[in-house]
Design a protein around this motif. Structure first.
Motif, PDB file in Angstrom:
ATOM      1  N   ALA A 135      75.998  34.720  26.668  1.00 47.72           N
ATOM      2  CA  ALA A 135      75.861  35.846  27.955  1.00 47.72           C
ATOM      3  C   ALA A 135      74.674  36.625  27.604  1.00 47.72           C
ATOM      4  O   ALA A 135      73.793  36.567  28.640  1.00 47.72           O
ATOM      5  CB  ALA A 135      76.916  36.446  28.226  1.00 47.72           C
ATOM      6  N   ALA A 136      74.384  37.067  26.441  1.00 50.01           N
ATOM      7  CA  ALA A 136      73.210  38.110  26.449  1.00 50.01           C
ATOM      8  C   ALA A 136      71.885  37.454  26.400  1.00 50.01           C
ATOM      9  O   ALA A 136      71.141  38.001  26.988  1.00 50.01           O
ATOM     10  CB  ALA A 136      73.476  38.732  25.011  1.00 50.01           C
ATOM     11  N   TYR A 137      71.913  36.266  25.733  1.00 50.56           N
ATOM     12  CA  TYR A 137      70.340  35.836  25.683  1.00 50.56           C
ATOM     13  C   TYR A 137      70.190  34.863  27.008  1.00 50.56           C
ATOM     14  O   TYR A 137      69.033  34.873  27.173  1.00 50.56           O
ATOM     15  CB  TYR A 137      70.229  34.844  24.349  1.00 50.56           C
ATOM     16  CG  TYR A 137      70.993  33.640  24.153  1.00 50.56           C
ATOM     17  CD1 TYR A 137      70.842  32.527  24.779  1.00 50.56           C
ATOM     18  CD2 TYR A 137      71.662  33.555  22.834  1.00 50.56           C
ATOM     19  CE1 TYR A 137      71.830  31.392  24.511  1.00 50.56           C
ATOM     20  CE2 TYR A 137      72.422  32.323  22.577  1.00 50.56           C
ATOM     21  CZ  TYR A 137      72.418  31.448  23.388  1.00 50.56           C
ATOM     22  OH  TYR A 137      73.481  30.149  22.942  1.00 50.56           O
ATOM     23  N   THR A 138      71.145  34.448  27.566  1.00 52.07           N
ATOM     24  CA  THR A 138      71.057  33.962  28.992  1.00 52.07           C
ATOM     25  C   THR A 138      70.298  34.854  29.938  1.00 52.07           C
ATOM     26  O   THR A 138      69.592  34.699  30.498  1.00 52.07           O
ATOM     27  CB  THR A 138      72.275  33.173  29.448  1.00 52.07           C
ATOM     28  OG1 THR A 138      72.539  32.100  28.352  1.00 52.07           O
ATOM     29  CG2 THR A 138      72.048  32.257  30.715  1.00 52.07           C
ATOM     30  N   TYR A 139      71.057  35.893  29.907  1.00 49.36           N
ATOM     31  CA  TYR A 139      70.828  36.964  30.650  1.00 49.36           C
ATOM     32  C   TYR A 139      69.159  37.519  30.351  1.00 49.36           C
ATOM     33  O   TYR A 139      68.550  37.714  31.452  1.00 49.36           O
ATOM     34  CB  TYR A 139      71.712  38.380  30.557  1.00 49.36           C
ATOM     35  CG  TYR A 139      71.517  39.479  31.444  1.00 49.36           C
ATOM     36  CD1 TYR A 139      72.513  39.563  32.500  1.00 49.36           C
ATOM     37  CD2 TYR A 139      70.850  40.556  31.152  1.00 49.36           C
ATOM     38  CE1 TYR A 139      72.093  40.637  33.318  1.00 49.36           C
ATOM     39  CE2 TYR A 139      70.371  41.482  31.981  1.00 49.36           C
ATOM     40  CZ  TYR A 139      71.205  41.650  33.070  1.00 49.36           C
ATOM     41  OH  TYR A 139      70.925  42.768  34.175  1.00 49.36           O
ATOM     42  N   SER A 140      68.893  37.409  29.235  1.00 45.67           N
ATOM     43  CA  SER A 140      67.399  37.997  29.094  1.00 45.67           C
ATOM     44  C   SER A 140      66.392  36.994  29.287  1.00 45.67           C
ATOM     45  O   SER A 140      65.428  37.630  29.499  1.00 45.67           O
ATOM     46  CB  SER A 140      67.365  38.721  27.700  1.00 45.67           C
ATOM     47  OG  SER A 140      67.677  37.849  26.560  1.00 45.67           O
ATOM     48  N   SER A 141      66.930  35.645  28.769  1.00 42.83           N
ATOM     49  CA  SER A 141      65.806  34.810  28.744  1.00 42.83           C
ATOM     50  C   SER A 141      65.918  33.639  29.818  1.00 42.83           C
ATOM     51  O   SER A 141      65.082  32.895  30.027  1.00 42.83           O
ATOM     52  CB  SER A 141      65.954  33.742  27.421  1.00 42.83           C
ATOM     53  OG  SER A 141      65.536  34.937  26.316  1.00 42.83           O
ATOM     54  N   GLY A 142      67.002  33.727  30.615  1.00 51.95           N
ATOM     55  CA  GLY A 142      67.192  32.723  31.722  1.00 51.95           C
ATOM     56  C   GLY A 142      67.240  31.110  31.145  1.00 51.95           C
ATOM     57  O   GLY A 142      67.604  31.053  30.047  1.00 51.95           O
ATOM     58  N   LEU A 143      66.861  30.247  31.946  1.00 53.64           N
ATOM     59  CA  LEU A 143      66.582  28.865  31.563  1.00 53.64           C
ATOM     60  C   LEU A 143      65.711  28.601  30.336  1.00 53.64           C
ATOM     61  O   LEU A 143      66.062  27.422  29.823  1.00 53.64           O
ATOM     62  CB  LEU A 143      65.952  28.054  32.679  1.00 53.64           C
ATOM     63  CG  LEU A 143      66.420  26.603  32.736  1.00 53.64           C
ATOM     64  CD1 LEU A 143      67.864  26.262  32.700  1.00 53.64           C
ATOM     65  CD2 LEU A 143      65.692  25.791  33.763  1.00 53.64           C
ATOM     66  N   ARG A 144      65.018  29.473  29.951  1.00 58.74           N
ATOM     67  CA  ARG A 144      64.117  29.292  28.913  1.00 58.74           C
ATOM     68  C   ARG A 144      64.753  29.227  27.530  1.00 58.74           C
ATOM     69  O   ARG A 144      64.468  28.572  26.555  1.00 58.74           O
ATOM     70  CB  ARG A 144      62.947  30.339  28.598  1.00 58.74           C
ATOM     71  CG  ARG A 144      61.755  30.133  29.635  1.00 58.74           C
ATOM     72  CD  ARG A 144      60.916  31.184  29.439  1.00 58.74           C
ATOM     73  NE  ARG A 144      59.799  31.242  30.400  1.00 58.74           N
ATOM     74  CZ  ARG A 144      59.688  31.305  31.458  1.00 58.74           C
ATOM     75  NH1 ARG A 144      60.654  31.606  32.339  1.00 58.74           N
ATOM     76  NH2 ARG A 144      58.328  31.156  32.271  1.00 58.74           N
ATOM     77  N   ALA A 145      66.030  29.987  27.559  1.00 57.18           N
ATOM     78  CA  ALA A 145      66.938  29.987  26.434  1.00 57.18           C
ATOM     79  C   ALA A 145      67.421  28.560  26.109  1.00 57.18           C
ATOM     80  O   ALA A 145      67.503  27.809  24.860  1.00 57.18           O
ATOM     81  CB  ALA A 145      67.969  31.061  26.674  1.00 57.18           C
ATOM     82  N   PRO A 146      68.423  27.943  27.096  1.00 61.92           N
ATOM     83  CA  PRO A 146      68.742  26.551  26.804  1.00 61.92           C
ATOM     84  C   PRO A 146      67.707  25.316  26.461  1.00 61.92           C
ATOM     85  O   PRO A 146      67.967  24.571  25.831  1.00 61.92           O
ATOM     86  CB  PRO A 146      69.857  26.297  27.877  1.00 61.92           C
ATOM     87  CG  PRO A 146      69.187  27.235  28.889  1.00 61.92           C
ATOM     88  CD  PRO A 146      68.647  28.510  28.268  1.00 61.92           C
ATOM     89  N   ALA A 147      66.438  25.900  27.219  1.00 60.43           N
ATOM     90  CA  ALA A 147      65.550  24.730  27.169  1.00 60.43           C
ATOM     91  C   ALA A 147      64.909  24.899  25.594  1.00 60.43           C
ATOM     92  O   ALA A 147      64.784  23.529  24.977  1.00 60.43           O
ATOM     93  CB  ALA A 147      64.308  25.066  27.779  1.00 60.43           C
ATOM     94  N   LEU A 148      64.996  25.793  24.857  1.00 57.51           N
ATOM     95  CA  LEU A 148      64.658  25.840  23.554  1.00 57.51           C
ATOM     96  C   LEU A 148      65.638  25.514  22.589  1.00 57.51           C
ATOM     97  O   LEU A 148      65.518  24.671  21.616  1.00 57.51           O
ATOM     98  CB  LEU A 148      64.040  27.320  23.130  1.00 57.51           C
ATOM     99  CG  LEU A 148      63.271  27.656  22.099  1.00 57.51           C
ATOM    100  CD1 LEU A 148      61.991  26.751  21.823  1.00 57.51           C
ATOM    101  CD2 LEU A 148      63.012  29.157  21.818  1.00 57.51           C
ATOM    102  N   ILE A 149      66.865  25.949  22.803  1.00 55.89           N
ATOM    103  CA  ILE A 149      67.916  25.646  21.820  1.00 55.89           C
ATOM    104  C   ILE A 149      68.135  24.157  21.917  1.00 55.89           C
ATOM    105  O   ILE A 149      68.693  23.471  20.981  1.00 55.89           O
ATOM    106  CB  ILE A 149      69.111  26.360  22.355  1.00 55.89           C
ATOM    107  CG1 ILE A 149      68.834  28.018  22.089  1.00 55.89           C
ATOM    108  CG2 ILE A 149      70.464  26.068  21.585  1.00 55.89           C
ATOM    109  CD1 ILE A 149      70.050  28.652  22.781  1.00 55.89           C
ATOM    110  N   ALA A 150      67.907  23.554  23.103  1.00 57.35           N
ATOM    111  CA  ALA A 150      68.272  21.947  23.255  1.00 57.35           C
ATOM    112  C   ALA A 150      67.699  21.234  22.189  1.00 57.35           C
ATOM    113  O   ALA A 150      68.040  20.155  21.790  1.00 57.35           O
ATOM    114  CB  ALA A 150      68.008  21.378  24.578  1.00 57.35           C
ATOM    115  N   PHE A 151      66.430  21.701  21.867  1.00 57.72           N
ATOM    116  CA  PHE A 151      65.797  20.977  20.754  1.00 57.72           C
ATOM    117  C   PHE A 151      66.604  20.840  19.449  1.00 57.72           C
ATOM    118  O   PHE A 151      66.541  19.987  18.698  1.00 57.72           O
ATOM    119  CB  PHE A 151      64.349  21.603  20.260  1.00 57.72           C
ATOM    120  CG  PHE A 151      63.129  21.421  21.322  1.00 57.72           C
ATOM    121  CD1 PHE A 151      62.473  20.319  20.924  1.00 57.72           C
ATOM    122  CD2 PHE A 151      63.107  22.144  22.170  1.00 57.72           C
ATOM    123  CE1 PHE A 151      61.447  20.179  21.756  1.00 57.72           C
ATOM    124  CE2 PHE A 151      62.243  22.035  23.381  1.00 57.72           C
ATOM    125  CZ  PHE A 151      61.117  21.110  23.129  1.00 57.72           C
TER     126      PHE A 151
END
Length: 554
Positions: free
Chosen positions: A186-202
């Motif tokens: 919740a914390a990093y989604t709140y701050s980074s939005g869709l960019r967070a799962p896009a980066l983690i998906a790698f």
């Protein structure tokens, strides 16, 4: 090391899992600086990653979004428990879906990009000039997404149980790891939005490919594919002493053809109707990015086919699926197979793949649900003059509520209820396809008729699912029901969709006959072919077309 429940904890596997969790957590927070715009205070930036992801990023994002932790756990679990009809149908449907996506998703991307649409309900609102129909699409998306997020927790719970952190111990041992994982998410989604799962998906996709390749090599060398299939056939054809019926279906026979095919085809139609799928698509920077991904995403289907076979491998390996609570649970087939058959350090990698495979789609789903609420409920009905900054602020808060709502849902209810509601969600989301996909090509269907068709499909699908029983539950126990006026079992969502279409078409004829107002179309002919990467407007076949050749969907 021993848990409070008295179960031995695999310290090495747990350490490996924590190592990768720390990596993705750092990546999630750093993602806020990745391609950072001047401001993150808009849904375009926070909710869609600036609509600027290229082919590679979109491929990883869509793969991480569609092939979830629950896929990793549930598909082989279904193969382990009942065989091909309930498990292997997922493979052909993920093959069928991509040609469909190649055809209509670029059109949706173009009109959404040109008009600034963030959600599929935005498109429906603009296309049909109907607040009611857009609200129906938005609410359906929210209802279908919530249990899907909850199911990601089921995948994490299977890992924690295998590690020795499940069972009947106090809540601190059992549930605290889930709270921590989702609090960090919740914390990093709140701050980074869709960019967070896009980066983690790698990280997630790389781990899954590594684990699957190693596992299949192990099966071929240590177990043997012939031995694996023989063991699976023996289990599926063995009759239960209680019911006198076979345990499952090894190879579908003629009695299962309609069930299998309708389940596969209906699921294919539904997959990209989910808000999180739409969100990942709309984050691409061009319509050609969507086309390229429709062409290369079937690589994941190959991975899924190999993953499904692990359910049969668990049968051949005589893997126990008894959980730390002493109860049998087929969802533990793959985690226990890795724990029993591989060194602890590699089992830890497999567990990390499953856990991270839960965090990526859960983040995207919560963002998609938040965007739906903000755009199609908050701005449409509560604050029509909301600024982009206010929209982003509301979406961030709603994304937190959605995540923890799913957490409470899965912790307070039996796992089977979460699974049943996710199956029902598939039936529901399929009912939005008429308004969305038909609207990309024609406006002949009347907005009131579409709303009535949606309501009819939702009502039939819900009632039919409610009356399905299983060994674990008296209601919502399955996805198949007898097709009306026949003795043939088919996918409930497919039957509901047919009813939806019939009602929409018949009522459209009546609406046109009485000249009921059809509203104003907010889109233009060029919107459906728009692509900022090209100076020309591209047609559906990829060739450039002149303005005289463009036709407006009517």
């Amino acid at each position: 090391m021993t848990s409070a429940a008295g179960t031995k904890v695999d310290g090495v596997a747990l350490a490996v899992l924590l190592f990768f969790f720390v990596i993705v957590t750092a990546g999630g927070f750093l993602a806020a600086k990745w391609r950072r715009p001047e401001s993150m205070h808009s849904l375009d930036e926070w909710g869609l990653g600036g609509r600027g992801f290229g082919t590679i990023v979109t491929w990883f994002l869509l793969g991480g979004d569609l092939y979830t932790a629950y896929t990793f756990v549930a598909v082989p679990a279904a193969m382990f428990a009942t065989g091909a009809v309930s498990g292997f149908f997922a493979v052909p449907y993920t093959i069928v879906v991509y040609p469909l996506i190649f055809v209509f998703m670029p059109r949706l991307w173009s009109v959404a990009h040109r008009r600034g649409y963030v959600t599929p309900a935005d498109f429906v609102r603009g296309r049909y000039d109907s607040r009611g129909l857009a609200l129906a699409v938005a609410v359906t998306g929210l209802l279908a997404t919530m249990p899907y997020i909850a199911l990601q927790l089921v995948g994490i719970q299977a890992v924690l149980d295998t590690l020795g952190l499940g069972g009947t111990g106090n809540w601190f041992v059992k549930d605290l790891p889930l709270f921590i994982a989702f609090a960090v998410l919740a914390a990093y989604t709140y701050s980074s939005g869709l960019r967070a799962p896009a980066l983690i998906a790698f990280v997630k996709d790389t781990l899954i490919y590594l684990v699957i390749v190693v596992a299949i090599i192990y099966v071929g060398v240590k177990i043997g594919f012939g031995t694996m299939f023989d063991a699976a056939e023996k289990k599926m054809t063995t009759k239960s002493p209680k019911t006198g019926l076979a345990t499952g279906v090894f190879v579908p026979n003629s009695n299962n053809y309609w069930a299998y095919s309708s389940l596969a085809f209906g699921s294919a139609l539904a997959l990209f109707m989910y808000p999180h799928s739409m969100t990942a698509v709309l984050s691409g920077k061009s319509r050609n990015v969507i086309r390229r991904n429709a062409a290369i995403l079937p690589v994941y289907s190959l991975m899924l086919g190999l993953l499904a076979l692990l359910g049969f491998a668990a049968i051949a390996a005589k893997t126990s699926v008894v959980g730390a609570d002493g109860k049998p649970n087929a969802q533990l087939a793959v985690p226990h197979f890795f724990a029993d058959s591989f060194p602890s350090w590699f089992a830890g990698i497999a567990f990390a793949a499953i856990a991270i495979g839960a965090l990526v789609p859960a983040a995207i789903m919560s963002i998609a649900a938040a965007n739906l609420f903000t755009r199609n409920i908050y701005r449409e009905f509560l604050k029509p003059d909301a600024t982009p900054h206010q929209e982003a602020a509301v979406s961030k808060v709603v994304s937190l509520v959605v995540k923890f709502g799913a957490l409470v849902f899965v912790l307070s209810l039996d796992k089977q209820n979460a699974i049943n509601f996710q199956l029902l969600g598939g039936v529901w989301i399929l009912q939005t396809i008429v308004a969305i996909v038909a609207g990309l090509y024609t406006r002949w269907l009347h907005r009131w008729a579409l709303l009535a068709g949606w309501a009819a499909g939702m009502l039939y699908g819900t009632l039919a699912a409610y009356h399905q029983k299983s060994a674990a539950t008296a209601h919502f126990g399955g996805s198949l029901a007898t097709f009306p006026w026949t003795h043939t079992k088919v996918y409930i969502g497919f039957s509901a969709l047919l009813i939806n279409v019939v009602v929409a078409v018949v009522l459209t004829v009546l609406m046109r006959a009485v000249k009921a107002p059809s509203g104003t179309d907010a889109t233009e002919p060029e919107d459906y072919y728009s692509d900022p990467e090209s100076e020309q407007i591209s047609g559906a076949d990829g060739d450039a077309v002149s303005s005289s050749e463009r036709t407006h969907p009517t």
